[in-house]
Design a protein around this motif. Sequence first.
Motif, PDB file in Angstrom:
ATOM      1  N   UNK A 114       0.833  -1.200   0.000  1.00 13.67           N
ATOM      2  CA  UNK A 114       0.000   0.000   0.000  1.00 13.67           C
ATOM      3  C   UNK A 114       0.868   1.251   0.000  1.00 13.67           C
ATOM      4  N   UNK A 115       1.934   1.234   0.792  1.00 11.68           N
ATOM      5  CA  UNK A 115       2.835   2.388   0.836  1.00 11.68           C
ATOM      6  C   UNK A 115       3.497   2.613  -0.518  1.00 11.68           C
ATOM      7  N   UNK A 116       3.962   1.542  -1.151  1.00 11.62           N
ATOM      8  CA  UNK A 116       4.595   1.655  -2.467  1.00 11.62           C
ATOM      9  C   UNK A 116       3.604   2.193  -3.488  1.00 11.62           C
ATOM     10  N   UNK A 117       2.363   1.703  -3.425  1.00 17.28           N
ATOM     11  CA  UNK A 117       1.337   2.165  -4.363  1.00 17.28           C
ATOM     12  C   UNK A 117       1.020   3.644  -4.153  1.00 17.28           C
ATOM     13  N   UNK A 118       0.938   4.073  -2.909  1.00 18.43           N
ATOM     14  CA  UNK A 118       0.626   5.487  -2.614  1.00 18.43           C
ATOM     15  C   UNK A 118       1.717   6.417  -3.118  1.00 18.43           C
ATOM     16  N   UNK A 119       2.970   6.045  -2.872  1.00 22.05           N
ATOM     17  CA  UNK A 119       4.083   6.868  -3.363  1.00 22.05           C
ATOM     18  C   UNK A 119       4.076   6.899  -4.883  1.00 22.05           C
ATOM     19  N   UNK A 120       3.822   5.755  -5.500  1.00 22.32           N
ATOM     20  CA  UNK A 120       3.742   5.715  -6.956  1.00 22.32           C
ATOM     21  C   UNK A 120       2.639   6.599  -7.499  1.00 22.32           C
ATOM     22  N   UNK A 121       1.480   6.592  -6.834  1.00 23.60           N
ATOM     23  CA  UNK A 121       0.359   7.416  -7.279  1.00 23.60           C
ATOM     24  C   UNK A 121       0.683   8.901  -7.164  1.00 23.60           C
ATOM     25  N   UNK A 122       1.336   9.296  -6.068  1.00 21.39           N
ATOM     26  CA  UNK A 122       1.723  10.697  -5.897  1.00 21.39           C
ATOM     27  C   UNK A 122       2.688  11.120  -7.003  1.00 21.39           C
ATOM     28  N   UNK A 123       3.624  10.244  -7.342  1.00 20.44           N
ATOM     29  CA  UNK A 123       4.564  10.562  -8.418  1.00 20.44           C
ATOM     30  C   UNK A 123       3.851  10.725  -9.759  1.00 20.44           C
ATOM     31  N   UNK A 124       2.862   9.878 -10.009  1.00 20.85           N
ATOM     32  CA  UNK A 124       2.131   9.984 -11.268  1.00 20.85           C
ATOM     33  C   UNK A 124       1.320  11.271 -11.339  1.00 20.85           C
TER      34      UNK A 124
END
Length: 300
Positions: free
Chosen positions: A165-175
């Motif tokens: 979940x943490x990896x996905x959230x950081x990825x979403x913020x970057x996108x």
Amino acid sequence: MAIQTPPQVPAQKPLETAPDRVLGVTHILAVIIVPILVAAFIILYLFPNDTSRLFAWPIKPPLSARLLGATYLGGAYFFTRAAFSRQWHAVRLGFIPVTTFAGIMGLATLLHWDKFSHGLFAFELWAFLYFTLPFVIPLIWYFNRRANRGSLQAPEKPFSTGLRLAIACVGAVMLVSSAISLVFPQLMIPVWPWTLSPLTARVMAAMFALPGLVGLGVAADGRWSSASIIFQAQALSILFFLVAIALTKDEIQWGQLGGWTFLGGLLLVALLIGLAARQANVRPDRSAVSNRESLDPDES
């Protein structure tokens, strides 16, 4: 009285696993790309003040040049591993992010055509790569995916739900950051901690989209065997990002929140990569392994 023997149970044939292989055309593409990426890294990272004569376009300030060079170094590592990899699932998570990176670079080239150093071989090579790779790489990904459809792999303990979940959230913020920089670069320029032009803002969009999509892909897959190579490439880029920041720290406006946010974001991604490596599951004993279908987000 006849002695009855127990019925013979026919031996079960081991399950045949579908191929998990990298097609030869993928190896060829990787071998072609690696030296180009290495050359770009050398020019941008070691000679950031000479981009007007050595690169496709003059990049200012030197920090932007070095960060792009560090990104290319990570790409060179990834494609070097892809050139020798025998398992498709170990490298597949990098191909869609690289496609997106190349596509944004190609779009930025069209939008800022007058900013490039026309007539230089570096620009001709740049234009050829970023007008072709956004189409070639997804084809390579598709052919490999089709050849490995339904592949079976040994069970592997996934990352914890919290880490994914943490990896996905950081990825979403970057996108999201990538999308803003791409579509509305004028919004990013005033708040960025060092000088950006509309072109370099869109280049930053490509650089954010790359790890953003990697994060979402890793979160969906959840396996270290799929994430290790692309994470190692990211870690290498982050290391050289930090060195570049140290070398050109005077170019960053540390009084702005953006400077510390950028640095903190790099450290956060590095931390998540470290936690993923820590959670990596040791391969179970082969005698206890039974084949099962892997969870492949590409098949969903």
